[in-house]
Write a protein that holds these residues in place. Structure first.
Motif: not given
Length: 65
Positions: A32-49
């Motif tokens: 869903a994130i890759e297809k831009e249907k869902f924005d990640p939570s801030l903690p998830t974005a930090f883990r990806i970063s």
């Protein structure tokens, strides 16, 4: 929110399942994130970063419609 997640994941040869396991979310969330249907939570974005060793802004960027 636009993102480069699919490209970054492919560069590391991670499947969606691999990435999901590493950062602690479901494969469906990655999809869903890759297809831009869902924005990640801030903690998830930090883990990806942290995983890709890039600032969040280099992975995710907001485009005002």
């Amino acid at each position: 929110m636009k993102n480069r997640l699919k490209v970054l994941r492919a560069e590391k040869n991670y499947t969606q399942e691999d990435l999901a396991d590493i950062i602690g979310v479901s494969r469906q969330t990655i999809n869903a994130i890759e297809k831009e249907k869902f924005d990640p939570s801030l903690p998830t974005a930090f883990r990806i970063s942290k995983l890709f060793e890039l600032p969040i802004e280099a992975i995710f960027h907001f485009e005002d419609n």
